[in-house]
Write a protein that holds these residues in place. Structure first.
Motif, short mmCIF file in Angstrom:
data_model
loop_
_atom_site.label_atom_id
_atom_site.label_comp_id
_atom_site.label_asym_id
_atom_site.label_seq_id
_atom_site.Cartn_x
_atom_site.Cartn_y
_atom_site.Cartn_z
N ALA A 149 -9.98 -7.14 -2.56
CA ALA A 149 -8.53 -7.17 -2.80
C ALA A 149 -7.76 -7.87 -1.70
O ALA A 149 -6.67 -8.40 -1.95
CB ALA A 149 -8.02 -5.74 -2.97
N MET A 150 -8.31 -7.89 -0.49
CA MET A 150 -7.53 -8.47 0.62
C MET A 150 -7.98 -9.87 1.02
O MET A 150 -7.48 -10.43 2.00
CB MET A 150 -7.58 -7.55 1.84
CG MET A 150 -8.91 -7.47 2.56
SD MET A 150 -8.76 -6.39 4.03
CE MET A 150 -10.40 -6.56 4.73
N ALA A 188 -3.68 -3.55 10.91
CA ALA A 188 -2.91 -4.48 11.75
C ALA A 188 -1.90 -5.14 10.81
O ALA A 188 -2.08 -6.28 10.39
CB ALA A 188 -3.83 -5.51 12.40
N GLY A 189 -0.84 -4.40 10.52
CA GLY A 189 0.11 -4.83 9.50
C GLY A 189 1.32 -5.57 10.01
O GLY A 189 2.36 -5.58 9.35
N LEU A 190 1.20 -6.18 11.18
CA LEU A 190 2.28 -6.97 11.76
C LEU A 190 1.71 -8.34 12.14
O LEU A 190 0.51 -8.55 12.11
CB LEU A 190 2.87 -6.27 12.98
CG LEU A 190 3.41 -4.86 12.73
CD1 LEU A 190 2.37 -3.80 13.11
CD2 LEU A 190 4.70 -4.62 13.50
N THR A 191 2.57 -9.26 12.51
CA THR A 191 2.09 -10.59 12.89
C THR A 191 1.20 -10.50 14.13
O THR A 191 1.28 -9.54 14.91
CB THR A 191 3.27 -11.52 13.20
OG1 THR A 191 3.96 -11.04 14.36
CG2 THR A 191 4.24 -11.61 12.02
N GLY A 192 0.38 -11.51 14.31
CA GLY A 192 -0.47 -11.54 15.50
C GLY A 192 0.34 -11.48 16.78
O GLY A 192 -0.02 -10.78 17.73
N SER A 219 7.45 0.86 6.68
CA SER A 219 7.23 -0.06 5.56
C SER A 219 7.12 -1.51 6.00
O SER A 219 6.65 -2.35 5.23
CB SER A 219 8.37 0.09 4.54
OG SER A 219 9.63 -0.09 5.17
N THR A 220 7.53 -1.83 7.23
CA THR A 220 7.45 -3.21 7.71
C THR A 220 6.15 -3.52 8.42
O THR A 220 5.88 -4.68 8.74
CB THR A 220 8.62 -3.51 8.66
OG1 THR A 220 8.63 -2.56 9.73
CG2 THR A 220 9.95 -3.44 7.93
N GLY A 221 5.34 -2.51 8.69
CA GLY A 221 4.06 -2.78 9.33
C GLY A 221 3.48 -1.56 10.01
O GLY A 221 4.22 -0.74 10.58
N HIS A 240 -6.33 -0.14 3.42
CA HIS A 240 -6.12 -0.70 2.08
C HIS A 240 -5.44 -2.05 2.24
O HIS A 240 -5.06 -2.44 3.35
CB HIS A 240 -5.33 0.24 1.19
CG HIS A 240 -3.94 0.57 1.67
ND1 HIS A 240 -3.69 1.31 2.80
CD2 HIS A 240 -2.72 0.26 1.16
CE1 HIS A 240 -2.39 1.44 2.97
NE2 HIS A 240 -1.78 0.81 1.98
N GLU A 241 -5.29 -2.76 1.14
CA GLU A 241 -4.93 -4.18 1.19
C GLU A 241 -3.44 -4.48 1.18
O GLU A 241 -3.06 -5.66 1.18
CB GLU A 241 -5.59 -4.91 0.01
CG GLU A 241 -4.96 -4.64 -1.36
CD GLU A 241 -5.47 -3.39 -2.04
OE1 GLU A 241 -5.16 -3.20 -3.24
OE2 GLU A 241 -6.19 -2.61 -1.39
N HIS A 242 -2.55 -3.51 1.19
CA HIS A 242 -1.12 -3.80 1.19
C HIS A 242 -0.73 -4.55 2.46
O HIS A 242 -1.27 -4.29 3.54
CB HIS A 242 -0.31 -2.51 1.04
CG HIS A 242 -0.45 -1.90 -0.31
ND1 HIS A 242 0.00 -0.63 -0.62
CD2 HIS A 242 -0.98 -2.39 -1.48
CE1 HIS A 242 -0.26 -0.36 -1.89
NE2 HIS A 242 -0.84 -1.41 -2.43
N SER A 243 0.23 -5.46 2.33
CA SER A 243 0.53 -6.38 3.41
C SER A 243 1.00 -5.70 4.69
O SER A 243 0.77 -6.20 5.80
CB SER A 243 1.59 -7.41 2.97
OG SER A 243 2.81 -6.76 2.65
N ASP A 244 1.66 -4.53 4.56
CA ASP A 244 2.11 -3.84 5.77
C ASP A 244 0.97 -3.17 6.52
O ASP A 244 1.18 -2.52 7.54
CB ASP A 244 3.21 -2.82 5.43
CG ASP A 244 2.77 -1.76 4.44
OD1 ASP A 244 2.02 -2.10 3.51
OD2 ASP A 244 3.17 -0.59 4.58
N HIS A 245 -0.26 -3.39 6.03
CA HIS A 245 -1.45 -2.87 6.72
C HIS A 245 -2.44 -3.97 7.11
O HIS A 245 -3.32 -3.73 7.93
CB HIS A 245 -2.15 -1.83 5.84
CG HIS A 245 -1.34 -0.58 5.65
ND1 HIS A 245 -1.54 0.56 6.39
CD2 HIS A 245 -0.30 -0.32 4.83
CE1 HIS A 245 -0.66 1.48 6.02
NE2 HIS A 245 0.11 0.96 5.08
N ILE A 246 -2.29 -5.18 6.55
CA ILE A 246 -3.28 -6.23 6.82
C ILE A 246 -2.68 -7.54 7.34
O ILE A 246 -3.42 -8.49 7.60
CB ILE A 246 -4.13 -6.55 5.58
CG1 ILE A 246 -3.28 -7.18 4.46
CG2 ILE A 246 -4.87 -5.30 5.09
CD1 ILE A 246 -4.09 -7.86 3.38
#
Length: 262
Positions: A85-86, A28-32, A10-12, A56-62
């Motif tokens: 959406a993203m 790429a759902g984590l910081t650079g 759930s965190t990335g 999809h556009e959820h933050s843990d994926h983008i």
């Protein structure tokens, strides 16, 4: 093909897939910075990426999509509704790096063909990907409330699965999440439980060596040992004995799996 589940939870979320010609990220759902660290751990160079495939556009994926695209000039692929959406989540990505990968379509990159298919999740137009090279097949399905017969038809017979096993139903029901959150997770547009994931697996595994990576485990409503045990028992009840030709593997929210060949 070779792949590594760089991070899952759930965190990335991020999955790396390559062959001798091309290399891809699914999400790429984590910081650079964290993504660069994960690439270093599998001894791979982000400059060699052929593309980022967004599910999809959820933050843990983008979360890291925009920064990686801009820093490394990586093409980004997503369907039209997901792009809309993203937009705010990924920031400005140059037009020449923006590509449409529509639902239920196949794009070829040299000897790799990538197939998209729809899932049931509370996002604009969620879809996941199947990688084909020769007779080898890798399927990714980590955010869906249920696994339909249509989804099963797409992924059936894969040599490797990266398969959602999100929660234990009892842990979720007794846990501290608000009821609305529990209801969302348990719904047809939420996430599949350990048992439901295993039931779906039993319908898509063929009688051949198969690797299954249990993915997107909830940090609050699941445990690796519990997920593995639940999936093993459910598969066994359907006549599939883990350790014979089907092998289960853990994934982690912070550490990549070994880079392995499909």
């Amino acid at each position: 093909m070779r792949f590594s589940v760089l991070a899952s939870g759930s965190t990335g979320n991020a999955i790396y897939v390559e062959n001798d010609e091309h290399a891809f990220l699914v999400d790429a759902g984590l910081t650079g910075k964290k993504m660069e660290q994960l690439f270093a751990e599998i001894d791979r160079d982000m400059k060699k990426l052929s593309g980022i495939l967004v599910t999809h556009e959820h933050s843990d994926h983008i979360k890291g999509v925009g920064i990686l695209a801009r820093k490394y000039k990586v093409p980004v692929f997503a369907n039209a509704k997901t792009w809309d959406a993203m937009e705010k989540g990924v920031g400005n990505i140059p037009l020449e790096q923006r590509f449409h990968f529509e639902m239920e379509s196949i794009h070829s990159f040299g000897s790799i063909s990538i197939e998209s298919f729809a899932v049931s999740h509370d996002a604009a137009d969620p879809m996941f990907y199947i990688f084909h090279e020769g007779d080898r097949k890798l399927s990714v399905i980590t955010d869906t409330g249920y696994v339909s017969d249509r989804m099963k038809g797409h992924i059936r017979g894969s040599d490797a699965f990266i398969f959602e096993s999100n929660h234990d139903v009892s842990m979720l029901q007794m846990g501290a999440y608000p009821w609305n959150t529990k209801r969302r997770i348990l719904s047809d547009v939420g996430h599949v439980s350990n048992e439901d994931a295993a039931l779906a697996m039993s319908d898509v595994v063929m009688d051949k060596p198969t690797q299954i990576y249990l993915s997107h485990l909830s940090k609050d409503n699941n445990m690796k040992d519990l997920a593995r045990m639940s999936v093993t028992q459910t598969l066994q009840s359907r006549g599939i004995i883990c350790g014979e030709y089907v092998h289960l593997h853990d994934t982690d929210a912070n550490n990549p799996t070994k880079l392995v060949e499909v």
